[in-house]
Scaffold this motif. Structure first.
Motif, PDB file in Angstrom:
ATOM      1  N   UNK A 131      60.087   2.715 -19.706  1.00  0.00           N
ATOM      2  CA  UNK A 131      60.178   2.146 -18.362  1.00  0.00           C
ATOM      3  C   UNK A 131      60.572   3.178 -17.317  1.00  0.00           C
ATOM      4  N   UNK A 132      60.983   4.393 -17.749  1.00  0.00           N
ATOM      5  CA  UNK A 132      61.336   5.398 -16.761  1.00  0.00           C
ATOM      6  C   UNK A 132      62.274   6.456 -17.306  1.00  0.00           C
ATOM      7  N   UNK A 133      62.585   7.396 -16.423  1.00  0.00           N
ATOM      8  CA  UNK A 133      63.489   8.495 -16.773  1.00  0.00           C
ATOM      9  C   UNK A 133      64.318   8.827 -15.546  1.00  0.00           C
ATOM     10  N   UNK A 172      68.469  10.375 -18.623  1.00  0.00           N
ATOM     11  CA  UNK A 172      68.461   9.097 -19.334  1.00  0.00           C
ATOM     12  C   UNK A 172      67.028   8.581 -19.432  1.00  0.00           C
ATOM     13  N   UNK A 173      66.631   8.222 -20.634  1.00  0.00           N
ATOM     14  CA  UNK A 173      65.377   7.511 -20.828  1.00  0.00           C
ATOM     15  C   UNK A 173      65.668   6.024 -20.665  1.00  0.00           C
ATOM     16  N   UNK A 190      68.989   5.476 -22.717  1.00  0.00           N
ATOM     17  CA  UNK A 190      69.243   6.354 -23.857  1.00  0.00           C
ATOM     18  C   UNK A 190      69.522   7.754 -23.344  1.00  0.00           C
ATOM     19  N   UNK A 191      70.602   8.360 -23.816  1.00  0.00           N
ATOM     20  CA  UNK A 191      70.986   9.716 -23.424  1.00  0.00           C
ATOM     21  C   UNK A 191      69.893  10.704 -23.819  1.00  0.00           C
ATOM     22  N   UNK A 192      69.507  11.573 -22.890  1.00  0.00           N
ATOM     23  CA  UNK A 192      68.431  12.532 -23.122  1.00  0.00           C
ATOM     24  C   UNK A 192      68.791  13.643 -24.085  1.00  0.00           C
TER      25      UNK A 192
END
Length: 178
Positions: A62-64, A72-73, A93-95
């Protein structure tokens, strides 16, 4: 409601209510039911059905969001099976560590007759090298009761029997002997 929680990995969760205030109706029919559901969801058989993985959820990018720590993903998640123990919404989610840092969602199925709608926000952070829950805020719209907000602040973690992730064998040995 102030609650002390004890989690014994892999499948035991116990709650002790320290104090509570506000509506007794909401405490009994919403918050205590929530604690019972949390305890049930921690059991091995149920835990396998609720874990955030491809067996239980469909994921869509859905984005970054870039940041100084690796970004963050953002993933959209939809459960494969509807139940009160799974959710639909967004997961960050932590990159760098690929650990969940935030969940913003609603239950896939209404958890109780008493609630009309709920929105959940769960934040995670690093504690002694492990990503653990820091705060959970659930806003529920209650039949005959208006709006109820449950905020859980996780603190005073005591991790036992663990060593730091990525520690060398010598560091693990020193940690055990101290």
């Amino acid at each position: 409601m102030t609650v002390q929680a004890t989690y014994d990995r892999p499948s035991s969760k116990e709650f002790t209510i320290i104090s509570q205030s506000g509506s007794k109706l909401i405490a009994k029919h919403v918050f205590k039911k929530l604690l019972e559901s949390e305890k049930e969801a921690a059991q091995s058989a149920m835990s396998a059905k609720t874990q955030l993985n491809r067996n239980n959820y469909n994921f869509a990018f859905a984005g970054y969001e870039p940041s100084n720590t690796g970004g963050q993903y953002i993933l959209r998640v939809e459960p494969k099976v509807r139940s009160k123990y799974v959710y639909r919404g967004l997961v960050r989610v932590d990159g760098a560590d690929f650990a969940v840092t935030r969940i913003e969602a609603e239950p896939a199925e209404n958890p109780s007759f008493w609630t009309k709608k709920s929105h959940i926000r769960q934040d995670y952070g690093k504690v002694q090298g492990f990503w653990l829950p820091l705060k959970n805020e659930s806003v529920s719209y209650i039949r005959l009761g208006g709006r109820a907000t449950l905020t859980i602040e996780y603190r005073d973690y005591r991790l036992t029997g663990v060593s730091q992730p990525g520690a060398t064998a010598a560091q693990k040995t020193r940690a055990k002997s101290q």
